[in-house]
Scaffold this active site. Structure first.
Site, PDB file in Angstrom:
ATOM      1  N   HIS A 233      91.874  18.242 114.622  1.00 26.87           N
ATOM      2  CA  HIS A 233      90.468  18.158 114.218  1.00 26.87           C
ATOM      3  C   HIS A 233      90.368  17.291 112.969  1.00 26.87           C
ATOM      4  O   HIS A 233      91.220  17.381 112.095  1.00 26.87           O
ATOM      5  CB  HIS A 233      89.963  19.581 113.917  1.00 26.87           C
ATOM      6  CG  HIS A 233      88.494  19.671 113.693  1.00 26.87           C
ATOM      7  ND1 HIS A 233      87.904  19.332 112.495  1.00 26.87           N
ATOM      8  CD2 HIS A 233      87.497  20.050 114.511  1.00 26.87           C
ATOM      9  CE1 HIS A 233      86.597  19.511 112.592  1.00 26.87           C
ATOM     10  NE2 HIS A 233      86.319  19.936 113.808  1.00 26.87           N
ATOM     11  N   CYS A 271      85.490  15.218 117.099  1.00 30.06           N
ATOM     12  CA  CYS A 271      84.370  15.956 116.487  1.00 30.06           C
ATOM     13  C   CYS A 271      83.395  14.925 115.947  1.00 30.06           C
ATOM     14  O   CYS A 271      83.618  14.332 114.885  1.00 30.06           O
ATOM     15  CB  CYS A 271      84.864  16.887 115.381  1.00 30.06           C
ATOM     16  SG  CYS A 271      83.472  17.746 114.602  1.00 30.06           S
ATOM     17  N   HIS A 298      83.935  18.140 120.107  1.00 32.20           N
ATOM     18  CA  HIS A 298      82.906  18.906 119.393  1.00 32.20           C
ATOM     19  C   HIS A 298      81.709  17.984 119.295  1.00 32.20           C
ATOM     20  O   HIS A 298      81.813  16.935 118.658  1.00 32.20           O
ATOM     21  CB  HIS A 298      83.353  19.211 117.959  1.00 32.20           C
ATOM     22  CG  HIS A 298      84.384  20.286 117.835  1.00 32.20           C
ATOM     23  ND1 HIS A 298      84.895  20.674 116.614  1.00 32.20           N
ATOM     24  CD2 HIS A 298      84.961  21.079 118.757  1.00 32.20           C
ATOM     25  CE1 HIS A 298      85.769  21.653 116.795  1.00 32.20           C
ATOM     26  NE2 HIS A 298      85.833  21.920 118.090  1.00 32.20           N
ATOM     27  N   ASP A 345      78.689  21.929 118.883  1.00 32.29           N
ATOM     28  CA  ASP A 345      79.210  22.402 117.610  1.00 32.29           C
ATOM     29  C   ASP A 345      78.042  22.683 116.673  1.00 32.29           C
ATOM     30  O   ASP A 345      77.098  21.904 116.594  1.00 32.29           O
ATOM     31  CB  ASP A 345      80.131  21.327 117.027  1.00 32.29           C
ATOM     32  CG  ASP A 345      81.034  21.889 115.946  1.00 32.29           C
ATOM     33  OD1 ASP A 345      81.060  23.114 115.772  1.00 32.29           O
ATOM     34  OD2 ASP A 345      81.712  21.087 115.282  1.00 32.29           O
ATOM     35  N   HIS A 346      78.120  23.772 116.004  1.00 33.84           N
ATOM     36  CA  HIS A 346      77.094  24.202 115.043  1.00 33.84           C
ATOM     37  C   HIS A 346      75.699  24.135 115.680  1.00 33.84           C
ATOM     38  O   HIS A 346      75.524  23.578 116.749  1.00 33.84           O
ATOM     39  CB  HIS A 346      77.100  23.361 113.767  1.00 33.84           C
ATOM     40  CG  HIS A 346      78.419  23.419 113.044  1.00 33.84           C
ATOM     41  ND1 HIS A 346      78.683  22.696 111.931  1.00 33.84           N
ATOM     42  CD2 HIS A 346      79.546  24.142 113.299  1.00 33.84           C
ATOM     43  CE1 HIS A 346      79.923  22.954 111.517  1.00 33.84           C
ATOM     44  NE2 HIS A 346      80.456  23.820 112.340  1.00 33.84           N
ATOM     45  N   TYR A 362      76.945  29.042 113.456  1.00 34.63           N
ATOM     46  CA  TYR A 362      77.341  29.595 114.761  1.00 34.63           C
ATOM     47  C   TYR A 362      76.384  30.677 115.253  1.00 34.63           C
ATOM     48  O   TYR A 362      76.791  31.636 115.893  1.00 34.63           O
ATOM     49  CB  TYR A 362      78.782  30.113 114.687  1.00 34.63           C
ATOM     50  CG  TYR A 362      79.773  28.976 114.621  1.00 34.63           C
ATOM     51  CD1 TYR A 362      80.221  28.360 115.783  1.00 34.63           C
ATOM     52  CD2 TYR A 362      80.225  28.483 113.404  1.00 34.63           C
ATOM     53  CE1 TYR A 362      81.107  27.295 115.733  1.00 34.63           C
ATOM     54  CE2 TYR A 362      81.110  27.415 113.338  1.00 34.63           C
ATOM     55  CZ  TYR A 362      81.547  26.829 114.516  1.00 34.63           C
ATOM     56  OH  TYR A 362      82.416  25.773 114.468  1.00 34.63           O
TER      57      TYR A 362
HETATM   58  C1  DNO Z   1      83.689  24.003 111.923  1.00 38.49           C
HETATM   59  C2  DNO Z   1      84.829  23.744 112.764  1.00 38.49           C
HETATM   60  C3  DNO Z   1      86.131  24.002 112.029  1.00 38.49           C
HETATM   61  C4  DNO Z   1      87.258  23.615 112.908  1.00 38.49           C
HETATM   62  C5  DNO Z   1      88.603  23.781 112.336  1.00 38.49           C
HETATM   63  C6  DNO Z   1      89.615  23.206 113.289  1.00 38.49           C
HETATM   64  O1  DNO Z   1      82.752  24.509 112.372  1.00 38.49           O
HETATM   65  O2  DNO Z   1      84.732  22.552 113.403  1.00 38.49           O
HETATM   66  O3  DNO Z   1      86.206  25.362 111.769  1.00 38.49           O
HETATM   67  O4  DNO Z   1      87.222  24.449 113.996  1.00 38.49           O
HETATM   68  O5  DNO Z   1      88.693  23.148 111.136  1.00 38.49           O
HETATM   69  O6  DNO Z   1      90.867  23.585 112.907  1.00 38.49           O
END
Ligand code: DNO
Length: 390
Positions: A233, A271, A298, A345-346, A362
């Protein structure tokens, strides 16, 4: 793309039933209670897997097996910690999970100054404000030589802001920066954070990069043998914080890792939100360049501001060309005949989630909205690809 959803385990206020209703089919989860450098066990993997499968879902991705600081600094018991990490990977493989996400950020995991930043529509978003960060770094934490890492105008503005903040604002900022994040395994107070920073005193960017390569060389062997895909990531945010070295913030950083350990098992988490906060990263270009090494995606968006601050935008808004990225990923999937797990994501805190106990970023409804929008993009991109519409 395989539509997945991050679930923090049985304590997550968003339940597996909610995930099903959101329309995701796969789960992204980790054994957070075993994530301080110990080896994950078959028992615990099976327990978690059973919960997920009993809900009619599949466990597609482990995010993340945390990488202890000792491995990043290559000090103390790092050898034993690497062995544990390998054992954890083997346990993940035996449970049938195929992708493992991890990061290699010194000390901090993802970092925001504000977890509840008001949006014009009444919802809230996550935000990173460079001036607030500077106020904490230079004036509160008083990190050694922090002044050198911030321009004088920023320090002047930070000094002004700090003088106007109530204690409660400062306490919240400190909590956000060093003492909390969902799924961050280690939290700090001011003194322990400064001590941990000291551990990195003599580690340069190139030094940390070599530590990453050495680590990945070892775990990629296990990944190959057990047919797991590793997906690093990116740094979040994708620029240095607290004077710490960063080694996975840009396209060229990631490419260096892919080249250094050419195993197909050594891949990336694309991501879009994390990379996207750095204007040098062109996500469409990166999706094309990393191609077969993208093992996980992501999908989220950020809006950058002139001083380097950014906030999390709606999934289809912000600076990243999300439709362009999805089109490249769909193309890749069809060329390589595989399905890449993605998760929305988020998400913004909106509607009935406001006022509820949530893991910031989340909550359910914001992510559900993100997933629905992204699903619309996938369907439309597919319709064009297959010639259903012109
Ligand atoms: C945030 C995420 C991070 C990610 C970690 C991967 O929301 O993208 O928590 O999962 O850093 O190791």
């Amino acid at each position: 793309m395989r539509q997945t959803w991050r679930w923090f385990g049985p304590d997550d206020p968003v339940t597996l039933a909610h995930v099903k209703q959101a329309g995701a089919v796969g789960i992204v989860s980790a054994l957070h209670h075993m994530n301080r450098g110990q080896a994950w066990t078959d028992d615990e993997m099976q327990k978690r897997k059973r919960l997920i499968e009993d809900a009619g879902l599949t466990w597609d991705v482990v995010e993340s097996i945390a990488v202890p600081e000792a491995i990043k600094t290559r000090t103390g018991d790092f050898r034993a910690k690497i062995d544990n990490h390998k054992q954890s990977l083997r346990a993940v493989a035996r449970a049938g999970v195929k992708v493992c996400c991890y990061n290699f950020m010194a000390i901090t995991d993802w970092t925001r100054t504000d977890l509840d930043w008001p949006l014009a529509n009444g919802g809230t978003a996550l935000r990173f404000d460079t001036v607030d960060f500077c106020a904490y770094d230079v004036l509160v934490l008083k990190r050694r030589s922090a002044e050198a890492d911030h321009p004088p105008e920023r320090i002047a503005e930070a000094t002004k802001r700090l003088a106007s903040w109530p204690e409660s604002k400062l306490a919240q900022l400190e909590r956000n920066l060093i003492d909390w994040v969902p799924a961050r395994e280690t939290v700090y107070d001011r003194a322990s954070f400064l001590r941990q920073l000291d551990e990195y005193r003599d580690i340069t960017v190139e030094g940390l990069r070599q530590h990453l390569f050495q680590f990945v060389r070892e775990i990629a062997e296990v990944a190959e043998e057990t047919q797991i895909k590793l997906a690093i990531h990116p740094d979040d945010p994708p620029f240095p914080l607290f004077g710490l070295p960063r080694v996975n913030s840009t396209q060229s950083d990631t490419q260096k890792l892919l080249d250094a350990v050419p195993s197909p098992a050594n891949g990336v988490t694309l991501c879009t939100g994390s990379y996207g906060a750095n204007p040098s990263n062109d996500l469409v270009k990166m999706a094309k360049a990393f191609g077969p090494r993208i093992h996980f995606a992501h999908l989220r968006n950020t809006t950058r501001e002139a001083d380097g601050s950014f906030f999390e935008a709606e999934h289809l808004d912000g600076d990243t060309d999300m439709i362009g990225v999805v089109a490249v990923l769909r193309d890749l999937e069809s060329r390589e005949n595989r399905e890449i797990p993605m998760r929305p994501d988020h998400g913004h805190l909106i509607v009935d989630d406001i006022g509820k106990k949530v893991n910031p970023g989340y909550s359910c409804i914001g992510r559900l909205k993100g997933l629905a929008e992204l699903r619309g993009v996938m369907c439309t991109v597919d319709a064009f690809r297959t010639g259903k519409v012109h």
